[in-house]
Design an enzyme around this catalytic site. Sequence first.
Site: not given
Length: 239
Positions: A7, A10, A43, A45, A49, A70, A101, A151, A191
């Site tokens: 992922n 970040h 993801h 969003r 963000r 996502e 999440t 998942e 996660h």
Amino acid sequence: MARLAVNVDHVATVRQARGGREPDPVAAAVMAELAGAEGIICHLREDRRHLQDRDLRVLREVVQTRLNMEMAATDEMIRIAGEVKPDLVTLVPEKRQELTTEGGLDVYGSRERFKDVVQRMHGAGIQVSFFVDPDTRQIESAAECGGDIVEIHTGAYAEAATEAAARGQLATIATAVNVSSQLGLRVSAGHGLNYINVKRFHRIPLIEEYSIGHTIVARAVLVGFERAVREMLELVRNF
Ligand code: PXP
């Protein structure tokens, strides 16, 4: 052998801290694939963000393995997924105030809605994964709605305060994985996993893929820090 999907959200978080162009999550995705990752996750969003719409479109062009988007199952995201066509969407709950999440999706509570979402995604040639807590009712609902993958949310395991609690959470995940597999669902997990707590998962071979983000970005910052400082020193010392 399980697969790793990385992922890159970040990387975008660091970029958005300055609103500039670096570091680029697309470059990170390419490097992840070069290192052997078999999927890239991002993801988009509602509040944008970290990842931006352009990132998603460029990732679609660049990713050579599997692009997993996502998203919350909102009309806006369903439209964007239909246009961009990731290989896979992972449906997640999304709250504006959350840092990340926080829990699994309540598939059971909105089964009619999710059946429709799955049909629309399948119509666009996109597979659907449901991000759920290790909870039989939610897993059965994901199967009932036509999902391809579940998942399993590993956050409660990752946050377990004691050894006994971690063992208990892992047992709950193992049961959930068996239930999913018996229902014909493919199984991923993710996660809050890191370089320490992921090790216990070797005991759950039915998990095909791990979705991991924050810890990889965090480690990259530190393992790359010395080199980055040396490279800048070399420039400055030559003045
Ligand atoms: N899976 C899902 C559905 C997520 O929402 C996230 C966080 O974006 C992850 C996996 C990755 O979690 P982490 O960044 O803690 O590795």
